[in-house]
Design a protein around this motif. Structure first.
Motif, PDB file in Angstrom:
ATOM      1  N   LEU A   7       0.792  -1.113  -0.102  1.00 44.94           N
ATOM      2  CA  LEU A   7      -0.114   0.028  -0.267  1.00 44.94           C
ATOM      3  C   LEU A   7       0.736   1.410   0.147  1.00 44.94           C
ATOM      4  CD1 LEU A   7      -2.807  -1.011   2.702  1.00 44.94           C
ATOM      5  CD2 LEU A   7      -2.923  -1.117   0.144  1.00 44.94           C
ATOM      6  N   VAL A   8       2.213   1.153  -0.176  1.00 46.47           N
ATOM      7  CA  VAL A   8       3.090   2.295   0.186  1.00 46.47           C
ATOM      8  C   VAL A   8       2.742   3.311  -1.133  1.00 46.47           C
ATOM      9  CG1 VAL A   8       5.543   3.277  -0.149  1.00 46.47           C
ATOM     10  CG2 VAL A   8       4.943   1.123   1.225  1.00 46.47           C
ATOM     11  N   HIS A   9       2.763   3.075  -2.252  1.00 46.42           N
ATOM     12  CA  HIS A   9       2.205   3.818  -3.421  1.00 46.42           C
ATOM     13  C   HIS A   9       0.806   4.545  -3.468  1.00 46.42           C
ATOM     14  CE1 HIS A   9       6.463   3.439  -4.701  1.00 46.42           C
ATOM     15  NE2 HIS A   9       6.172   2.148  -5.364  1.00 46.42           N
ATOM     16  N   LEU A  10       0.202   3.824  -2.527  1.00 44.96           N
ATOM     17  CA  LEU A  10      -1.251   4.408  -2.325  1.00 44.96           C
ATOM     18  C   LEU A  10      -1.282   5.406  -1.281  1.00 44.96           C
ATOM     19  CD1 LEU A  10      -4.444   4.394  -2.861  1.00 44.96           C
ATOM     20  CD2 LEU A  10      -4.429   2.568  -1.167  1.00 44.96           C
ATOM     21  N   LEU A  11      -0.784   4.915  -0.103  1.00 46.42           N
ATOM     22  CA  LEU A  11      -0.856   5.755   1.284  1.00 46.42           C
ATOM     23  C   LEU A  11      -0.068   7.051   1.075  1.00 46.42           C
ATOM     24  CD1 LEU A  11      -0.389   2.911   3.798  1.00 46.42           C
ATOM     25  CD2 LEU A  11      -2.449   3.971   2.934  1.00 46.42           C
ATOM     26  N   LEU A  12       1.204   6.919   0.420  1.00 41.35           N
ATOM     27  CA  LEU A  12       1.922   8.233   0.281  1.00 41.35           C
ATOM     28  C   LEU A  12       1.200   9.408  -0.363  1.00 41.35           C
ATOM     29  CD1 LEU A  12       4.742   9.643   0.979  1.00 41.35           C
ATOM     30  CD2 LEU A  12       5.415   8.705  -1.357  1.00 41.35           C
ATOM     31  N   PRO A  13       0.770   8.977  -1.718  1.00 39.52           N
ATOM     32  CA  PRO A  13       0.104  10.139  -2.341  1.00 39.52           C
ATOM     33  C   PRO A  13      -1.008  10.563  -1.742  1.00 39.52           C
ATOM     34  CG  PRO A  13      -0.142   8.216  -3.539  1.00 39.52           C
ATOM     35  CD  PRO A  13       0.831   7.817  -2.590  1.00 39.52           C
ATOM     36  N   LEU A  14      -1.973   9.663  -1.102  1.00 39.73           N
ATOM     37  CA  LEU A  14      -3.230  10.095  -0.281  1.00 39.73           C
ATOM     38  C   LEU A  14      -2.692  11.068   0.763  1.00 39.73           C
ATOM     39  CD1 LEU A  14      -5.161   6.933  -0.168  1.00 39.73           C
ATOM     40  CD2 LEU A  14      -5.653   8.879  -1.651  1.00 39.73           C
ATOM     41  N   CYS A  15      -1.717  10.720   1.634  1.00 42.91           N
ATOM     42  CA  CYS A  15      -1.325  11.394   2.868  1.00 42.91           C
ATOM     43  C   CYS A  15      -0.932  12.773   2.382  1.00 42.91           C
ATOM     44  CB  CYS A  15      -0.031  10.928   3.464  1.00 42.91           C
ATOM     45  SG  CYS A  15       0.218  11.637   4.960  1.00 42.91           S
ATOM     46  N   VAL A  16      -0.299  13.216   1.215  1.00 40.55           N
ATOM     47  CA  VAL A  16       0.076  14.080   0.645  1.00 40.55           C
ATOM     48  C   VAL A  16      -1.101  15.106   0.101  1.00 40.55           C
ATOM     49  CG1 VAL A  16       1.238  15.512  -1.240  1.00 40.55           C
ATOM     50  CG2 VAL A  16       2.282  13.736  -0.196  1.00 40.55           C
ATOM     51  N   HIS A  17      -2.159  14.448  -0.270  1.00 39.35           N
ATOM     52  CA  HIS A  17      -3.367  14.857  -0.828  1.00 39.35           C
ATOM     53  C   HIS A  17      -4.211  15.419   0.343  1.00 39.35           C
ATOM     54  CE1 HIS A  17      -7.095  15.441  -3.275  1.00 39.35           C
ATOM     55  NE2 HIS A  17      -7.737  14.997  -2.339  1.00 39.35           N
ATOM     56  N   TRP A  18      -4.342  14.713   1.375  1.00 33.60           N
ATOM     57  CA  TRP A  18      -5.042  15.291   2.455  1.00 33.60           C
ATOM     58  C   TRP A  18      -4.332  16.225   3.125  1.00 33.60           C
ATOM     59  CZ3 TRP A  18      -5.548   9.314   3.661  1.00 33.60           C
ATOM     60  CH2 TRP A  18      -6.603   8.977   2.863  1.00 33.60           C
ATOM     61  N   ILE A  19      -3.082  16.349   3.445  1.00 32.92           N
ATOM     62  CA  ILE A  19      -2.336  17.468   3.851  1.00 32.92           C
ATOM     63  C   ILE A  19      -2.710  18.792   3.148  1.00 32.92           C
ATOM     64  CG2 ILE A  19      -0.028  18.450   4.134  1.00 32.92           C
ATOM     65  CD1 ILE A  19       1.074  15.574   4.855  1.00 32.92           C
ATOM     66  N   ALA A  20      -2.587  18.671   1.799  1.00 38.97           N
ATOM     67  CA  ALA A  20      -2.773  19.824   0.990  1.00 38.97           C
ATOM     68  C   ALA A  20      -4.195  20.349   1.246  1.00 38.97           C
ATOM     69  CB  ALA A  20      -2.337  19.410  -0.512  1.00 38.97           C
ATOM     70  N   GLU A  21      -5.257  19.383   1.193  1.00 34.78           N
ATOM     71  CA  GLU A  21      -6.364  20.054   1.321  1.00 34.78           C
ATOM     72  C   GLU A  21      -6.878  20.484   2.822  1.00 34.78           C
ATOM     73  OE1 GLU A  21      -9.527  16.734   0.705  1.00 34.78           O
ATOM     74  OE2 GLU A  21      -9.635  17.543  -1.181  1.00 34.78           O
ATOM     75  N   GLU A  22      -6.134  19.886   3.967  1.00 39.23           N
ATOM     76  CA  GLU A  22      -6.320  20.454   5.405  1.00 39.23           C
ATOM     77  C   GLU A  22      -5.373  21.778   5.382  1.00 39.23           C
ATOM     78  OE1 GLU A  22      -8.064  20.123   8.964  1.00 39.23           O
ATOM     79  OE2 GLU A  22      -8.191  18.814   7.239  1.00 39.23           O
ATOM     80  N   TYR A 178       2.196  11.605  -9.204  1.00 38.47           N
ATOM     81  CA  TYR A 178       2.735  10.411  -8.521  1.00 38.47           C
ATOM     82  C   TYR A 178       2.016   8.871  -8.666  1.00 38.47           C
ATOM     83  CZ  TYR A 178       4.892   7.407  -4.867  1.00 38.47           C
ATOM     84  OH  TYR A 178       5.558   6.357  -4.170  1.00 38.47           O
ATOM     85  N   MET A 179       0.626   9.219  -8.610  1.00 33.44           N
ATOM     86  CA  MET A 179      -0.182   7.916  -8.862  1.00 33.44           C
ATOM     87  C   MET A 179      -0.020   7.120 -10.176  1.00 33.44           C
ATOM     88  SD  MET A 179      -3.631   8.486  -6.673  1.00 33.44           S
ATOM     89  CE  MET A 179      -3.594   8.312  -4.929  1.00 33.44           C
ATOM     90  N   SER A 180       0.127   8.203 -11.056  1.00 36.81           N
ATOM     91  CA  SER A 180       0.093   7.815 -12.466  1.00 36.81           C
ATOM     92  C   SER A 180       1.434   6.817 -12.967  1.00 36.81           C
ATOM     93  CB  SER A 180       0.124   8.916 -13.390  1.00 36.81           C
ATOM     94  OG  SER A 180       1.140   9.957 -13.354  1.00 36.81           O
ATOM     95  N   LEU A 181       2.396   7.291 -12.042  1.00 36.89           N
ATOM     96  CA  LEU A 181       3.796   6.856 -12.502  1.00 36.89           C
ATOM     97  C   LEU A 181       3.989   5.630 -11.714  1.00 36.89           C
ATOM     98  CD1 LEU A 181       6.040   9.992 -12.419  1.00 36.89           C
ATOM     99  CD2 LEU A 181       5.417   8.627 -14.460  1.00 36.89           C
ATOM    100  N   PHE A 182       3.501   5.447 -10.272  1.00 39.46           N
ATOM    101  CA  PHE A 182       4.036   4.454  -9.526  1.00 39.46           C
ATOM    102  C   PHE A 182       2.984   3.439  -8.885  1.00 39.46           C
ATOM    103  CE2 PHE A 182       7.069   7.807  -8.781  1.00 39.46           C
ATOM    104  CZ  PHE A 182       8.399   7.189  -9.292  1.00 39.46           C
ATOM    105  N   LEU A 183       1.507   3.870  -8.863  1.00 36.48           N
ATOM    106  CA  LEU A 183       0.732   3.338  -8.483  1.00 36.48           C
ATOM    107  C   LEU A 183       0.393   1.700  -9.210  1.00 36.48           C
ATOM    108  CD1 LEU A 183      -1.491   2.843  -6.097  1.00 36.48           C
ATOM    109  CD2 LEU A 183      -2.962   3.938  -7.405  1.00 36.48           C
ATOM    110  N   THR A 184       0.173   0.551  -8.739  1.00 36.10           N
ATOM    111  CA  THR A 184       0.053  -0.669  -9.555  1.00 36.10           C
ATOM    112  C   THR A 184      -1.434  -0.849  -9.431  1.00 36.10           C
ATOM    113  OG1 THR A 184       2.162  -1.328  -8.826  1.00 36.10           O
ATOM    114  CG2 THR A 184       0.608  -2.956  -9.448  1.00 36.10           C
ATOM    115  N   GLU A 185      -1.980  -1.151 -10.565  1.00 40.14           N
ATOM    116  CA  GLU A 185      -3.430  -1.443 -10.627  1.00 40.14           C
ATOM    117  C   GLU A 185      -3.534  -2.874 -10.097  1.00 40.14           C
ATOM    118  OE1 GLU A 185      -6.815  -1.545 -10.687  1.00 40.14           O
ATOM    119  OE2 GLU A 185      -6.429   0.124 -12.038  1.00 40.14           O
ATOM    120  N   THR A 186      -4.575  -3.115  -9.614  1.00 47.28           N
ATOM    121  CA  THR A 186      -4.964  -4.547  -8.667  1.00 47.28           C
ATOM    122  C   THR A 186      -6.106  -5.323  -9.276  1.00 47.28           C
ATOM    123  OG1 THR A 186      -6.284  -3.532  -7.039  1.00 47.28           O
ATOM    124  CG2 THR A 186      -3.947  -3.783  -6.553  1.00 47.28           C
TER     125      THR A 186
END
Length: 431
Positions: A7-22, A178-186
């Motif tokens: 989940l690393v490549h999911l959690l990292l960009p989500l964390c950045v996204h939520w920081i930016a919104e907050e 980041y997601m477009s480059l590193f996130l793997t489709e499941t």
């Protein structure tokens, strides 16, 4: 921690996204108040616009959230995540460039569209992604880490909001890249052969497929006693909590004169405590007591949270109420875990999306009562002196949610045969 590696490549960009919104939340209260009601501490226009925004979002989310959950099962998690995290870039960029009254109104329009697509759906698709790569008995811990990082992002975002509010735009742009480059489709997307048919027939076919897929999603939820009961729990909890959240900051600003720094402190208190409870306490307690007991404890804390806020008699009392966030924040991950356990692997997105759609109905209804009720009791025309009466009123809904959760019976997780049968049901829809 080994279980979280996929989940690393999911959690990292989500964390950045939520920081930016907050980073923008506490600043937005001052920006909107100054633009719509210059020189005034109370701004009924801002309260009503937020209520209208929440109502419009609730109307469309009832359709959009289940639809996005279905598409995540059929077309893949990654493209849906890319769409949802990209919608916040334009409205925040507009407000960073210009903070006039016209820009604030334009921001509300664009942000409403963004909320319709992204609010709730990011969590639903992320939870479905985690269910694809995490074993069933480890999912509650994985979901608590997702929500725990969301809380950690709140804390970091509130700290950065004091110094670097405009950096949020760059962070929002970074996330989809980041997601477009590193996130793997499941999920293996279903490829449909090109059909040279008239556009009208193609549109009819798409609508027909969505109808049957929606019908199947309804069958998935109504066919499980656990999913039906957790739908009621989620509805009444969201009805109360979303109503409180929509007016809380304006209530604190009007009654106690809190500025953006004090509002940030309130939000940070909830965030700091909830990081500990979600990332450490829930993963340790869940194997011992189960999701149901954690869910009930969280709902009980949410009731206390609302009552203390509504009865606040001094500026320090809201800080006391915020401390209950350490416990009530566990409602979300325990709810995700209950839904995931009661659903098979082929229907994770559908079940999460459908119940998120139920929550959106509550988000639609709550401002209809909360906005006028809050404005009425904050005015000089209030029938009696209780400025937080609307928040106390919203707590009643969470009492009903607790009653529903107490009678919750967890279904046995579906076996492999049930999963195979459900996949067979979906096959005609995806062919």
């Amino acid at each position: 921690m080994r279980e979280l590696r996929p989940l690393v490549h999911l959690l990292l960009p989500l964390c950045v996204h939520w920081i930016a919104e907050e980073m923008t939340v506490s600043v937005l209260v001052d920006v909107t108040t100054n633009a719509l009601c210059p020189g005034s501490t109370t701004c009924p226009q801002a309260i009503y616009i937020n209520g209208i925004q929440q109502t419009v979002v609730g109307i469309f989310k009832m359709i959009v959230l289940p639809l996005l959950g279905q598409l995540a099962d059929e077309r893949g998690r990654k493209p849906l995540l890319l769409i949802t995290v990209s919608t916040t870039i334009v409205p925040f960029t507009l407000l960073a460039i210009d903070q006039s009254k016209a820009s604030v109104y334009a921001y509300y329009v664009l942000r409403t569209i963004s909320y319709i697509i992204s609010q709730g759906s990011i969590f639903c698709i992320s939870v479905a992604y985690a269910a694809d790569v995490i074993d069933d008995d480890k999912r509650a811990a994985a979901f608590s880490w997702i929500t725990g990082l969301f809380s950690a992002s709140h804390v970091v975002g509130n700290v950065l909001a004091r110094f670097l509010p405009k950096v949020s735009i760059a962070l929002l742009i970074f996330v989809p890249l980041y997601m477009s480059l590193f996130l793997t489709e499941t999920v293996r997307p279903t490829r449909k052969p090109d059909q040279h048919i008239p556009c009208l027939n193609k549109a009819f076919k798409i609508v027909q497929e969505r109808y049957y897929s929606m019908k199947h999603a309804v069958h998935v939820v109504t066919g499980s006693s656990t999913l039906k009961r957790i739908s009621l729990v989620s509805f009444f909890y969201e009805l109360g909590m979303s109503g409180i959240s929509s007016v809380l900051l304006y209530y604190l600003k009007s009654v106690f004169g809190f500025n953006k720094n004090q509002l940030s402190e309130i939000l940070m208190m909830v965030g700091v405590g909830s990081i500990f409870s979600q990332m450490l306490v829930l993963p340790l307690l869940n194997p011992l007591v189960g999701e149901k007991l954690i869910l009930c404890a969280g709902l009980l804390a949410s009731i206390a949270y609302g009552l203390v806020y509504g009865l606040a008699w001094a500026p320090w009392v809201p800080y006391l109420s915020a401390s209950f966030g350490v416990i009530y924040i566990l409602v979300k991950p325990s709810t995700y875990a209950v839904i995931s356990k009661a659903s098979n692997s082929a229907d994770q997105g559908k079940a999460q999306g459908f119940i998120a759609g139920v929550q959106s109905i509550a988000s639609l209804l709550s401002p209809l009562a909360m906005s006028p009720l809050t404005t009425w009791f904050l005015s000089s025309n209030a029938p009696f002196n209780c400025k937080g009466f609307s928040i106390i009123f919203a707590s009643v809904s969470m009492v009903i949610s607790l009653c529903c959760a107490w009678t919750l019976k967890l279904d046995v997780p579906p076996n492999k045969n049930v999963e195979d049968n459900s996949e067979d049901v979906e096959t005609p829809l995806l062919s």
